[in-house]
Each structure stands twice: as structure tokens, then as C-alpha cells.
Design a protein around this motif. Structure first.
Motif, PDB file in Angstrom:
ATOM      1  N   ALA A  49      -6.704  17.951  -2.694  1.00  0.00           N
ATOM      2  CA  ALA A  49      -6.537  16.725  -1.907  1.00  0.00           C
ATOM      3  C   ALA A  49      -6.932  15.499  -2.723  1.00  0.00           C
ATOM      4  CB  ALA A  49      -7.366  16.795  -0.628  1.00  0.00           C
ATOM      5  N   GLY A  50      -8.025  15.591  -3.469  1.00  0.00           N
ATOM      6  CA  GLY A  50      -8.442  14.482  -4.320  1.00  0.00           C
ATOM      7  C   GLY A  50      -7.420  14.184  -5.402  1.00  0.00           C
ATOM      8  N   ALA A  51      -6.844  15.225  -5.993  1.00  0.00           N
ATOM      9  CA  ALA A  51      -5.808  15.030  -7.011  1.00  0.00           C
ATOM     10  C   ALA A  51      -4.558  14.411  -6.392  1.00  0.00           C
ATOM     11  CB  ALA A  51      -5.476  16.363  -7.682  1.00  0.00           C
ATOM     12  N   ALA A  52      -4.239  14.820  -5.160  1.00  0.00           N
ATOM     13  CA  ALA A  52      -3.069  14.252  -4.478  1.00  0.00           C
ATOM     14  C   ALA A  52      -3.259  12.762  -4.215  1.00  0.00           C
ATOM     15  CB  ALA A  52      -2.805  15.003  -3.172  1.00  0.00           C
ATOM     16  N   VAL A  53      -4.481  12.356  -3.874  1.00  0.00           N
ATOM     17  CA  VAL A  53      -4.737  10.931  -3.655  1.00  0.00           C
ATOM     18  C   VAL A  53      -4.618  10.164  -4.967  1.00  0.00           C
ATOM     19  CG1 VAL A  53      -6.416   9.222  -2.865  1.00  0.00           C
ATOM     20  CG2 VAL A  53      -6.175  11.366  -1.632  1.00  0.00           C
ATOM     21  N   PHE A  54      -5.084  10.766  -6.073  1.00  0.00           N
ATOM     22  CA  PHE A  54      -4.906  10.131  -7.381  1.00  0.00           C
ATOM     23  C   PHE A  54      -3.425   9.861  -7.659  1.00  0.00           C
ATOM     24  CE2 PHE A  54      -9.134  11.609  -9.120  1.00  0.00           C
ATOM     25  CZ  PHE A  54      -9.591  10.347  -9.429  1.00  0.00           C
ATOM     26  N   VAL A  55      -2.579  10.816  -7.305  1.00  0.00           N
ATOM     27  CA  VAL A  55      -1.128  10.653  -7.521  1.00  0.00           C
ATOM     28  C   VAL A  55      -0.551   9.660  -6.527  1.00  0.00           C
ATOM     29  CG1 VAL A  55       1.082  11.880  -7.436  1.00  0.00           C
ATOM     30  CG2 VAL A  55      -0.888  12.943  -8.537  1.00  0.00           C
ATOM     31  N   ALA A  56      -1.079   9.646  -5.306  1.00  0.00           N
ATOM     32  CA  ALA A  56      -0.526   8.778  -4.255  1.00  0.00           C
ATOM     33  C   ALA A  56      -0.803   7.306  -4.506  1.00  0.00           C
ATOM     34  CB  ALA A  56      -1.085   9.185  -2.895  1.00  0.00           C
ATOM     35  N   VAL A  57      -1.914   6.982  -5.146  1.00  0.00           N
ATOM     36  CA  VAL A  57      -2.280   5.567  -5.339  1.00  0.00           C
ATOM     37  C   VAL A  57      -1.212   4.806  -6.098  1.00  0.00           C
ATOM     38  CG1 VAL A  57      -3.929   4.016  -6.469  1.00  0.00           C
ATOM     39  CG2 VAL A  57      -4.751   5.870  -5.032  1.00  0.00           C
ATOM     40  N   PRO A  58      -0.784   5.242  -7.291  1.00  0.00           N
ATOM     41  CA  PRO A  58       0.258   4.461  -7.969  1.00  0.00           C
ATOM     42  C   PRO A  58       1.601   4.488  -7.247  1.00  0.00           C
ATOM     43  CG  PRO A  58      -0.326   6.379  -9.277  1.00  0.00           C
ATOM     44  CD  PRO A  58      -1.269   6.331  -8.123  1.00  0.00           C
ATOM     45  N   LEU A  59       1.907   5.597  -6.565  1.00  0.00           N
ATOM     46  CA  LEU A  59       3.176   5.667  -5.837  1.00  0.00           C
ATOM     47  C   LEU A  59       3.209   4.678  -4.680  1.00  0.00           C
ATOM     48  CD1 LEU A  59       3.855   9.518  -5.716  1.00  0.00           C
ATOM     49  CD2 LEU A  59       5.031   7.800  -7.087  1.00  0.00           C
ATOM     50  N   VAL A  60       2.116   4.630  -3.919  1.00  0.00           N
ATOM     51  CA  VAL A  60       2.071   3.717  -2.775  1.00  0.00           C
ATOM     52  C   VAL A  60       2.087   2.271  -3.249  1.00  0.00           C
ATOM     53  CG1 VAL A  60       0.600   2.922  -0.871  1.00  0.00           C
ATOM     54  CG2 VAL A  60       0.948   5.365  -1.229  1.00  0.00           C
ATOM     55  N   THR A  61       1.326   1.977  -4.288  1.00  0.00           N
ATOM     56  CA  THR A  61       1.308   0.590  -4.773  1.00  0.00           C
ATOM     57  C   THR A  61       2.634   0.195  -5.408  1.00  0.00           C
ATOM     58  OG1 THR A  61       0.293   1.317  -6.855  1.00  0.00           O
ATOM     59  CG2 THR A  61      -1.173   0.530  -5.119  1.00  0.00           C
ATOM     60  N   TRP A  62       3.384   1.152  -5.877  1.00  0.00           N
ATOM     61  CA  TRP A  62       4.707   0.850  -6.443  1.00  0.00           C
ATOM     62  C   TRP A  62       5.715   0.552  -5.338  1.00  0.00           C
ATOM     63  CZ3 TRP A  62       9.304   4.091  -7.529  1.00  0.00           C
ATOM     64  CH2 TRP A  62      10.181   3.455  -8.410  1.00  0.00           C
ATOM     65  N   PHE A  63       5.638   1.310  -4.236  1.00  0.00           N
ATOM     66  CA  PHE A  63       6.600   1.133  -3.148  1.00  0.00           C
ATOM     67  C   PHE A  63       6.277  -0.052  -2.248  1.00  0.00           C
ATOM     68  CE2 PHE A  63       7.691   5.679  -3.896  1.00  0.00           C
ATOM     69  CZ  PHE A  63       9.042   5.493  -4.128  1.00  0.00           C
ATOM     70  N   PRO A  65       5.218  -3.738  -1.502  1.00  0.00           N
ATOM     71  CA  PRO A  65       5.190  -4.993  -2.266  1.00  0.00           C
ATOM     72  C   PRO A  65       3.849  -5.709  -2.137  1.00  0.00           C
ATOM     73  CG  PRO A  65       6.441  -5.273  -0.246  1.00  0.00           C
ATOM     74  CD  PRO A  65       6.077  -3.813  -0.324  1.00  0.00           C
ATOM     75  N   GLY A  66       3.542  -6.514  -3.123  1.00  0.00           N
ATOM     76  CA  GLY A  66       2.311  -7.298  -3.108  1.00  0.00           C
ATOM     77  C   GLY A  66       1.324  -6.815  -4.136  1.00  0.00           C
ATOM     78  N   GLU A  67       0.273  -7.613  -4.316  1.00  0.00           N
ATOM     79  CA  GLU A  67      -0.753  -7.288  -5.296  1.00  0.00           C
ATOM     80  C   GLU A  67      -1.732  -6.280  -4.710  1.00  0.00           C
ATOM     81  OE1 GLU A  67      -4.274  -9.628  -7.649  1.00  0.00           O
ATOM     82  OE2 GLU A  67      -2.513 -10.765  -7.019  1.00  0.00           O
ATOM     83  N   SER A  68      -2.132  -5.323  -5.550  1.00  0.00           N
ATOM     84  CA  SER A  68      -3.031  -4.260  -5.091  1.00  0.00           C
ATOM     85  C   SER A  68      -4.175  -4.076  -6.074  1.00  0.00           C
ATOM     86  CB  SER A  68      -2.254  -2.954  -4.946  1.00  0.00           C
ATOM     87  OG  SER A  68      -3.120  -1.897  -4.622  1.00  0.00           O
ATOM     88  N   THR A  69      -5.355  -3.810  -5.539  1.00  0.00           N
ATOM     89  CA  THR A  69      -6.522  -3.510  -6.376  1.00  0.00           C
ATOM     90  C   THR A  69      -6.846  -2.011  -6.383  1.00  0.00           C
ATOM     91  OG1 THR A  69      -7.982  -3.950  -4.506  1.00  0.00           O
ATOM     92  CG2 THR A  69      -7.582  -5.771  -6.045  1.00  0.00           C
ATOM     93  N   ALA A  70      -6.062  -1.228  -5.658  1.00  0.00           N
ATOM     94  CA  ALA A  70      -6.324   0.212  -5.588  1.00  0.00           C
ATOM     95  C   ALA A  70      -6.213   0.899  -6.947  1.00  0.00           C
ATOM     96  CB  ALA A  70      -5.402   0.867  -4.565  1.00  0.00           C
ATOM     97  N   PRO A  71      -5.208   0.576  -7.777  1.00  0.00           N
ATOM     98  CA  PRO A  71      -5.174   1.229  -9.095  1.00  0.00           C
ATOM     99  C   PRO A  71      -6.409   0.931  -9.950  1.00  0.00           C
ATOM    100  CG  PRO A  71      -3.041   0.268  -8.613  1.00  0.00           C
ATOM    101  CD  PRO A  71      -3.989  -0.203  -7.549  1.00  0.00           C
ATOM    102  N   THR A  72      -6.926  -0.292  -9.862  1.00  0.00           N
ATOM    103  CA  THR A  72      -8.143  -0.636 -10.604  1.00  0.00           C
ATOM    104  C   THR A  72      -9.335   0.144 -10.065  1.00  0.00           C
ATOM    105  OG1 THR A  72      -7.252  -2.854 -10.903  1.00  0.00           O
ATOM    106  CG2 THR A  72      -9.572  -2.555 -11.367  1.00  0.00           C
ATOM    107  N   ALA A  73      -9.399   0.302  -8.756  1.00  0.00           N
ATOM    108  CA  ALA A  73     -10.511   1.031  -8.141  1.00  0.00           C
ATOM    109  C   ALA A  73     -10.487   2.512  -8.495  1.00  0.00           C
ATOM    110  CB  ALA A  73     -10.479   0.848  -6.626  1.00  0.00           C
ATOM    111  N   THR A  74      -9.314   3.058  -8.806  1.00  0.00           N
ATOM    112  CA  THR A  74      -9.223   4.486  -9.123  1.00  0.00           C
ATOM    113  C   THR A  74      -9.354   4.777 -10.612  1.00  0.00           C
ATOM    114  OG1 THR A  74      -6.812   4.376  -9.224  1.00  0.00           O
ATOM    115  CG2 THR A  74      -7.795   4.995  -7.120  1.00  0.00           C
ATOM    116  N   LEU A  75      -9.461   3.747 -11.435  1.00  0.00           N
ATOM    117  CA  LEU A  75      -9.610   3.996 -12.873  1.00  0.00           C
ATOM    118  C   LEU A  75     -10.956   4.635 -13.203  1.00  0.00           C
ATOM    119  CD1 LEU A  75      -8.033   0.878 -14.591  1.00  0.00           C
ATOM    120  CD2 LEU A  75      -7.174   3.212 -14.536  1.00  0.00           C
TER     121      LEU A  75
END
Length: 196
Positions: A49-63, A65-75
Motif C-alpha cells: 500500500a505504501g509503494a502504491a501511494v508512492f506511485v500514485a503521487v506523481p500520477l495524481v499530480t500529473w492528471f 491541474p495546478g501546482e502541487s507540493t505532494a511530490p516534494t513531500a514524498t522525496l
């Protein structure tokens, strides 16, 4: 993308990895082989589940629109998460297979060697560090802390480094203690040589 969506993604990541860290911490304390197999299965599901969320973050932020800080938070949790997925999952699989060997006698107490394997630092430490790092990412996702350039980020990194050292030392001491208990019966079973 709004703050709520970023917090949902970062919160899901933190929840999955914190839960995995808690389950991993209790793994060596189980009493029976059946319980060890069940808990290691739950732990495998939490890691997935944790790995799936790692994969979901860039997918959701890509789909979305708008600025997102989630990818930075997951680094920050990405590095220990990769250690879990490359080294910890393999060790966890060994523990699960070892507990599965007692499937015909599920009430069998956990052998000391299997208990020591369940307490291995490569299982426990990366999972707990990933959960801690995901927790530190929540203020970043909430846009309370801007990275880079915030003094708070430097303080959080220092505190997290100290926490990693404490978690690592605790896990190493527990694993060492349980490993010695696994070897203790070997030392007692040496045959005595009669003296003439």
C-alpha cells in the motif's frame, strides 16, 4: 491542485508507512508461528500500500491541474522506502516462508532463530524511518514549510537524523539480543567428553 489533495496524498503515505513501522516493531514479539505468518502478511500488504501511494503521487499530480507540493513531500521518504522495497521485502519474505514451514502445527512457538530474523534491522529500521520521513513531509504538503530555504526544514532534518540513529541502535541491540538467544541452545548441547 489544492492543499487538501496534497494533504490526502501525503497523509495516506504517512499512514501506510507508520502502520508498517508499528507492525514491524511488534513482529518479533509474537508467540506462535501462525501469528507470525499472519502479521508478516499484514506487513507485506502495508508495504504494498505504501509503494502504491508512492506511485500514485506523481500520477495524481500529473492528471490534476495546478501546482502541487505532494511530490516534494514524498522525496524525503523515497530513499528509505527504496531500501524497504529492495532489501526489507526480501527479508520479510524469508520470515513469512519460515513461519509458513510450521503450517501443519500452527500453535508451535516461534523458534528463536525465526524470532531473531523477524527482528532484523533491515526489516524494522527502513520502515520506521520511511514512516517518520513521511510524517515530516506533511507540513511540506500543507504548504506550512517551503523547501528549500526554510530554517524549519533544516531543524526537521537534524531531528530526523537523530531519530534515525536512535531507531537504528534500538533495532540493532534487539536483534543482537535475540540472535544470542538463538545461539544459546547450541552452546549448551555440546557433548561432554569423559575424562579418564
Amino acid at each position: 491542485m489544492d492543499i487538501a489533495a496534497d494533504l490526502i496524498l501525503a497523509g495516506a503515505l504517512a499512514a501506510a508507512w507508520l502502520a508498517a513501522g508499528l507492525v514491524a516493531d511488534g513482529l518479533p514479539g509474537v508467540r506462535t508461528a501462525r501469528e507470525l505468518r499472519r502479521k508478516s502478511g499484514v506487513l507485506s500488504a502495508l508495504v504494498a500500500a505504501g509503494a502504491a501511494v508512492f506511485v500514485a503521487v506523481p500520477l495524481v499530480t500529473w492528471f490534476v491541474p495546478g501546482e502541487s507540493t505532494a511530490p516534494t513531500a514524498t522525496l524525503l521518504p523515497a530513499v528509505p522506502g527504496l531500501i524497504v522495497l529492495t532489501l526489507g521485502v526480501r527479508r520479510l519474505g524469508q520470515v513469512r516462508r519460515g513461519a509458513g514451514a510450521f503450517a501443519s502445527a500452527p500453535q508451535t512457538p516461534v523458534p528463536p532463530a525465526l524470532r531473531a530474523a523477524a527482528a532484523h534491522p533491515l526489516i524494522l529500521v527502513p520502515m520506521q524511518v520511511t514512516g517518520l520521513a513521511a510524517l515530516v513531509g506533511l507540513p511540506i504538503a500543507a504548504r506550512l514549510v517551503e523547501v528549500p530555504g526554510a530554517d524549519v526544514a533544516g531543524i526537521a532534518t537534524t531531528v530526523m537524523g537523530a531519530a534515525v540513529v536512535v531507531i537504528g541502535v534500538r533495532a540493532a541491540v534487539r536483534h543482537s539480543r535475540l540472535s544470542l538467544l538463538a545461539l544459546a541452545p547450541i552452546g549448551r548441547s555440546r557433548p561432554r567428553v569423559p575424562v579418564d
